[in-house]
Design a protein around this motif. Structure first.
Motif, PDB file in Angstrom:
ATOM      1  N   SER A   1       1.906   6.649   5.856  1.00 33.66           N
ATOM      2  CA  SER A   1       2.826   7.769   6.074  1.00 33.66           C
ATOM      3  C   SER A   1       2.512   8.941   5.161  1.00 33.66           C
TER       4      SER A   1
ATOM      5  N   PRO B   1       1.782   4.399   0.991  1.00 30.69           N
ATOM      6  CA  PRO B   1       3.016   4.170   1.758  1.00 30.69           C
ATOM      7  C   PRO B   1       2.699   3.965   3.238  1.00 30.69           C
TER       8      PRO B   1
ATOM      9  N   ALA C   1       6.133   3.322   9.485  1.00 29.53           N
ATOM     10  CA  ALA C   1       7.153   2.339   9.840  1.00 29.53           C
ATOM     11  C   ALA C   1       6.658   1.351  10.888  1.00 29.53           C
TER      12      ALA C   1
ATOM     13  N   THR D   1       5.049  -5.547   9.575  1.00 32.30           N
ATOM     14  CA  THR D   1       5.515  -6.051   8.284  1.00 32.30           C
ATOM     15  C   THR D   1       4.791  -7.334   7.902  1.00 32.30           C
TER      16      THR D   1
ATOM     17  N   ARG E   1       1.566  -6.340   6.044  1.00 27.80           N
ATOM     18  CA  ARG E   1       1.853  -5.814   4.711  1.00 27.80           C
ATOM     19  C   ARG E   1       2.818  -6.694   3.924  1.00 27.80           C
TER      20      ARG E   1
ATOM     21  N   GLU F   1       6.027  -5.462   2.331  1.00 24.69           N
ATOM     22  CA  GLU F   1       5.940  -4.360   1.374  1.00 24.69           C
ATOM     23  C   GLU F   1       6.098  -3.013   2.101  1.00 24.69           C
ATOM     24  N   PRO F   2       6.535  -1.970   1.403  1.00 25.96           N
ATOM     25  CA  PRO F   2       6.601  -0.639   2.013  1.00 25.96           C
ATOM     26  C   PRO F   2       5.249   0.070   2.039  1.00 25.96           C
ATOM     27  N   THR F   3       4.210  -0.642   1.639  1.00 30.66           N
ATOM     28  CA  THR F   3       2.870  -0.069   1.527  1.00 30.66           C
ATOM     29  C   THR F   3       1.889  -0.803   2.427  1.00 30.66           C
TER      30      THR F   3
ATOM     31  N   THR G   1       0.605   6.606  -5.579  1.00 29.87           N
ATOM     32  CA  THR G   1       1.938   7.146  -5.327  1.00 29.87           C
ATOM     33  C   THR G   1       1.943   8.594  -5.779  1.00 29.87           C
TER      34      THR G   1
END
Length: 318
Positions: free
Chosen positions: A69, A92, A95, A99, A102, A105-107, A176
């Motif tokens: 993202s 990142p 969406a 999942t 990953r 994780e949000p990454t 990040t």
């Protein structure tokens, strides 16, 4: 062994099957990273915990935005310097990225491999490929097609690309914004990353993503292994408990029946490391005695792999 052609590999991958493929680091057990049933086959084949994320291999940096993202300027600079190559960036995730791949994780972890067969497979299949090392979880990574068969069995289809040139897994860096963290050392070392990215601003990092290869016991042969801080300590142990094999660095002065000596050059030693451990594992020794390489930044990746390969809850080197 089920050796297959690139065309057959593409057909299997597009149908949601797993295929062992060569990269410049190690052989990966690949599957379509957008197909959750295919990804589940990777976890099942490797017996890998579901909370351990997978690296998604892509054909070019232009595909980063299909998975991430955000693609910060810092990540752009690292991509320009090191892709294709043995560097994985954790960014990142969009969406819609599974999942499962990953691990919640949000990454998402992304890499463009430098191996010509892997790159052609990625381009011609049109897929992003999740491809952790093609071995059972925590065991030795494969750097040849024969290693894949020894670890996973003859029923796994393998696209044979010869021996891997880097020989150990990629460096993993989390990005990040304008900050970065080194999550796993590799042959693109921290100094090289710092030249491009500046010093890591660890104080401002609030979350460390999960990354592959962080289990305390990892990259490990079936034969018990012991890591020694010095050559004399290794030789003393060998004199008192015969029957072992040895992995040394630099000049060979060990009087053991089975000894492999790796060059005192980190990049060459890394290329030969897993193949040497596979050979020693097959020697039917009672134990593999390993000399620790120099405690310098250039050897950080090799030291990391050996420390995990020989991890024991209680030290046996005392």
């Amino acid at each position: 062994m089920m050796r297959i052609s690139p065309a057959k590999a593409i057909d299997l991958l597009q149908r949601g099957e797993v295929v062992a493929i060569p990269t410049e680091t190690v052989y990966g057990l690949a599957a379509d990273a957008s197909n959750e049933l295919a990804i589940a086959k990777i976890y099942a084949t490797k017996q890998r915990p579901a909370n351990n994320p997978l690296i998604v291999h892509i054909a070019s940096a232009t595909q980063v935005v299909d998975w991430a993202s955000e693609f910060p300027p810092l990540a752009h600079r690292l991509v320009q310097a090191f892709w294709p190559g043995p560097l994985t960036l954790v960014l990142p995730a969009r969406a819609e990225v599974s999942t499962i791949v990953r691990a919640g994780e949000p990454t998402v972890a992304l890499r463009v491999p430098a191996h010509p067969i892997a790159l052609a497979l990625l381009r011609d299949s049109g897929l992003g490929l999740a491809a952790p090392s093609a071995n059972k979880y925590t065991q030795l990574s494969p750097t040849t097609a024969d290693h894949v068969e020894a670890g996973l069995g003859a029923e796994i289809p393998v696209l044979d690309g010869g021996a891997c040139q880097i020989g150990i897994e990629s460096t993993i860096v989390s990005i990040t914004g304008d900050t970065w963290q080194l999550l796993r050392p590799g042959m693109i070392d921290e100094a090289a990353i710092t030249l491009i990215a500046g010093r890591p601003a660890n104080q401002s990092v609030t979350h460390t993503p999960k990354a592959p290869g962080q289990h305390l016991l990892h990259y490990s042969p079936h034969t018990p292994c012991l890591l020694f801080t010095s050559r004399p300590a290794l030789m003393d142990y060998a004199a008192n408990k015969p029957g072992g094999a040895a992995l040394l660095f630099g000049d060979d002065i060990a009087n053991l029946k089975t000894t492999i000596t790796l060059p005192a050059e980190p990049a060459v030693a890394a290329e030969q490391l897993y193949a040497s451990l596979h050979t020693l594992d097959a020697a039917q020794a009672s134990v593999i005695l390993i000399e620790s390489p120099p405690d310098t930044p250039a050897w950080a990746a090799v030291r990391d792999r050996l420390q995990r390969a020989t991890y024991q809850p209680v030290s046996q080197n005392d």
